[in-house]
Write a protein that holds these residues in place. Structure first.
Motif, PDB file in Angstrom:
ATOM      1  N   ILE A 312       0.869  -1.210   0.055  1.00  0.00           N
ATOM      2  CA  ILE A 312       0.067   0.075  -0.115  1.00  0.00           C
ATOM      3  C   ILE A 312       1.076   1.066  -0.085  1.00  0.00           C
ATOM      4  O   ILE A 312       1.989   1.527   1.015  1.00  0.00           O
ATOM      5  N   GLY A 356      -2.775  -0.799  -3.554  1.00  0.00           N
ATOM      6  CA  GLY A 356      -3.567   0.161  -2.819  1.00  0.00           C
ATOM      7  C   GLY A 356      -3.010   1.587  -2.609  1.00  0.00           C
ATOM      8  O   GLY A 356      -1.830   1.448  -2.691  1.00  0.00           O
ATOM      9  N   VAL A 358      -3.148   5.309  -0.320  1.00  0.00           N
ATOM     10  CA  VAL A 358      -3.746   6.297   0.566  1.00  0.00           C
ATOM     11  C   VAL A 358      -3.182   7.600  -0.027  1.00  0.00           C
ATOM     12  O   VAL A 358      -2.200   7.902  -0.003  1.00  0.00           O
ATOM     13  N   ASP A 359      -4.157   8.434  -0.587  1.00  0.00           N
ATOM     14  CA  ASP A 359      -3.976   9.817  -1.064  1.00  0.00           C
ATOM     15  C   ASP A 359      -3.666  10.904   0.210  1.00  0.00           C
ATOM     16  O   ASP A 359      -4.411  11.611   0.547  1.00  0.00           O
ATOM     17  N   VAL A 397      -5.562   4.945   6.291  1.00  0.00           N
ATOM     18  CA  VAL A 397      -4.886   3.615   6.024  1.00  0.00           C
ATOM     19  C   VAL A 397      -5.782   2.512   6.337  1.00  0.00           C
ATOM     20  O   VAL A 397      -6.187   1.641   5.807  1.00  0.00           O
ATOM     21  N   ASP A 399      -9.143   2.609   6.423  1.00  0.00           N
ATOM     22  CA  ASP A 399     -10.059   2.173   5.368  1.00  0.00           C
ATOM     23  C   ASP A 399      -9.742   1.348   4.365  1.00  0.00           C
ATOM     24  O   ASP A 399     -10.250   0.699   3.747  1.00  0.00           O
ATOM     25  N   THR A 400      -8.261   1.827   3.750  1.00  0.00           N
ATOM     26  CA  THR A 400      -7.729   1.181   2.679  1.00  0.00           C
ATOM     27  C   THR A 400      -7.459  -0.454   2.919  1.00  0.00           C
ATOM     28  O   THR A 400      -7.854  -1.000   2.332  1.00  0.00           O
ATOM     29  N   LYS A 403     -10.838  -2.152   3.185  1.00  0.00           N
ATOM     30  CA  LYS A 403     -11.397  -2.356   1.815  1.00  0.00           C
ATOM     31  C   LYS A 403     -10.731  -3.449   1.369  1.00  0.00           C
ATOM     32  O   LYS A 403     -11.430  -4.430   0.480  1.00  0.00           O
ATOM     33  N   GLY A 404      -9.396  -3.608   1.377  1.00  0.00           N
ATOM     34  CA  GLY A 404      -8.681  -4.818   0.685  1.00  0.00           C
ATOM     35  C   GLY A 404      -8.981  -6.161   1.215  1.00  0.00           C
ATOM     36  O   GLY A 404      -8.968  -6.941   0.312  1.00  0.00           O
TER      37      GLY A 404
END
Length: 407
Positions: A312, A356, A358-359, A397, A399-400, A403-404
Motif C-alpha cells: 500500500i 492500494g 492512500v492519498d 490507512v 479504510d484502505t 477495503k482490501g
C-alpha cells in the motif's frame, strides 16, 4: 532385525531427535535500527555520553496482545561485540517506574553478547498483556559496551538509571531507543502490517510520550480485528539514498520482508528524496528526477510481491514553507520540487503496480492551498502532521486496509 523393525526404529530415533514444532510470533512493537552518527553538527544523537556499565530503562506501548513476549536486541550497525550483562521486562507505571520485573534470558543465560552486524532474540517471557499495555525493558550494559546502533526519534523518553529497580534514581534521559528493536507476541495475527517511511511515519511532530504517531492510532484501531501494526519509520529516511538511516531499498529486507508474519507494507516515502538535494542536508546533490523515484518504488513493489506481501503506497503530502526559522527553510522547498512531488503523486494515482493507494496529499493539504499542509493537521513546522493529522492518516490507512480485506 526385519526391514519393518529397522524402519520403525529409525523413525523412532528421528522422532526423538526432531526439534519442537516451531512457534508463531507476531511483532507487537518495533523501532528500526540506525547507525549512530559521529557528526552532530546538524542533529545530536541524544544518547548518553557512554553506555558502558550503564542501566537504561525503555518504556513502550504494545500494539498487540500477548501471553508471552520476546525481545529483539540489535547490533546490526555495530563494528564490535555489544555485551549485555542483564535484561528485565516489567509493567510500566509511568516515567521510569515499574512493577513486577521479570528476568529476561537468552538461551537460558542472563547475559548475552551481540556480535557485530547481528541481533539476538530472547527466550519467551511470561507477561500477559493487552494491546495498549505499557511495559518497560531495562538493559544493563557490560563495561566495554559502546552504542553504535540506535533509533533516533523514538517519540518516547527512556531513562538512564542508577540500578534496575522499580523506583530508581534517574541519572539522565534520552529520546532515542538503544539496542531494543522489537517486541514479539506469542499471539497469532490475522494480518501483520509494517508502516514504513520517513519522519512523518516515525512521528516527528507528534507529542513526546503521547503515542500519537499515525501507526500508533492505526495499531489501536485494528488490534481488536487481530491485525498487528508496527512502525518501521526512520526520521530523515529516503527511498533511494541513505540519510539519517539506510535507504528504504537498503533496509527493506531487515525492516519489512524479514519481520515475522509480515504480509502488508504501507509505505510513505519521497519527501526527503525530493527536498534534500540543494539543501544543507545534501548541498551538492543533483535534483531528484521522477524516473528515479518511479524505478525505486517499482523495485519495492517487485520485492514485496516476490515475498508474498501486499504493498500500500501513500502520496507525498505538501510541504511548502517547511522548517521555518531553520537553516533548511530557504532551500528545502521550491516550486520545482513541488512540481516533482505533484508529478509523482499523479503517477501513483494512475499506477497499477501497487495493491492500494492512500492519498495523503489530498487528505492533508489545505483546502485553498494545495502546496501547504492544512493548518488543522500541521504540527507547526509545515512539514510534519500533528496529532490530529496523524489520526486522520491512520483513519485513511485503516479504510484502505479494510477495503482490501473485503475484496
Amino acid at each position: 532385525m526385519s526391514t519393518i523393525s529397522s524402519t520403525t526404529a529409525v523413525l523412532a530415533m528421528m522422532t526423538l531427535s526432531a526439534p519442537a514444532v516451531a512457534e508463531s510470533w507476531t511483532p507487537a512493537w518495533m523501532a528500526s535500527p540506525q547507525a549512530v552518527w559521529s557528526d552532530t553538527t546538524v542533529f545530536d544523537t541524544g544518547l548518553p555520553e557512554r553506555i558502558a556499565g550503564a542501566t537504561i530503562r525503555q518504556p513502550l506501548t504494545l500494539g498487540f496482545p500477548a501471553q508471552r513476549l520476546r525481545l529483539v536486541l540489535s547490533n546490526i550497525h555495530g563494528t564490535r561485540p555489544l555485551p549485555i550483562d542483564a535484561v528485565t521486562l516489567a509493567r510500566s507505571i509511568g516515567g521510569a517506574g515499574t512493577e513486577d520485573p521479570l528476568p529476561v534470558q537468552f538461551g537460558g543465560a542472563s547475559s548475552t553478547v551481540i556480535v557485530p552486524g547481528a541481533q539476538v532474540v530472547s527466550d519467551p517471557i511470561a507477561l500477559p498483556a493487552v494491546a495498549g499495555a505499557r511495559i518497560a525493558a531495562t538493559l544493563t550494559y557490560g563495561p566495554d559496551a559502546v552504542a553504535e546502533d540506535f533509533h533516533w526519534d523514538a517519540r518516547e523518553t527512556s531513562y538512564l538509571i542508577d540500578a534496575d529497580r522499580p523506583a530508581p534514581k534517574i541519572l539522565g534521559e534520552t529520546p532515542a531507543r538503544i539496542t531494543l528493536s522489537m517486541v514479539l507476541s506469542d499471539r497469532p495475527a490475522q494480518r501483520v502490517v509494517i508502516a514504513m517511511g520517513d519522519s512523518i511515519t516515525d512521528g516527528n511532530g507528534a507529542p513526546m510520550d503521547g503515542m500519537q504517531r499515525w501507526p500508533d492510532f492505526l495499531a489501536a484501531a485494528l488490534a481488536e480485528q487481530e491485525i498487528a501494526v508496527v512502525n518501521a519509520g526512520i526520521s530523515g529516511g529516503r527511498l533511494l539514498s541513505d540519510g539519517m538511516g539506510r535507504s528504504v531499498l537498503a533496509r527493506l529486507e531487515h525492516d519489512a520482508l524479514a519481520v515475522p508474519g509480515a504480509d502488508t507494507l504501507v509505505l510513505l516515502i519521497g519527501t526527503n528524496d525530493i527536498a534534500w538535494p540543494g539543501s544543507p542536508f545534501a548541498p551538492q546533490e543533483a535534483p531528484m528526477s521522477l524516473g528515479r523515484l518511479q524505478a525505486g518504488l517499482m523495485q519495492v513493489a517487485a520485492r514485496a510481491h516476490a515475498n508474498g506481501m501486499q504493498l500500500i503506497l501513500g502520496t507525498v503530502p505538501p510541504f511548502a514553507g517547511a522548517l521555518p526559522d531553520t537553516p533548511m527553510e530557504a532551500t528545502y522547498w521550491s516550486p520545482e520540487k513541488d512540481a516533482l512531488r505533484r508529478d509523482l503523486n499523479d503517477w501513483l494515482r494512475r499506477a497499477d503496480f501497487h495493491d492500494g493507494l492512500v492519498d495523503f496529499d489530498r487528505l492533508l493539504s489545505a483546502p485553498d492551498d494545495h502546496i501547504r499542509l492544512n493548518p488543522s493537521y500541521d504540527s507547526g513546522d509545515h512539514l510534519h502532521p500533528g496529532a490530529e493529522g496523524n489520526r486522520a492518516m491512520a483513519g485513511a490507512v485503516a479504510d484502505t486496509l479494510v477495503k482490501g480485506l473485503e475484496e
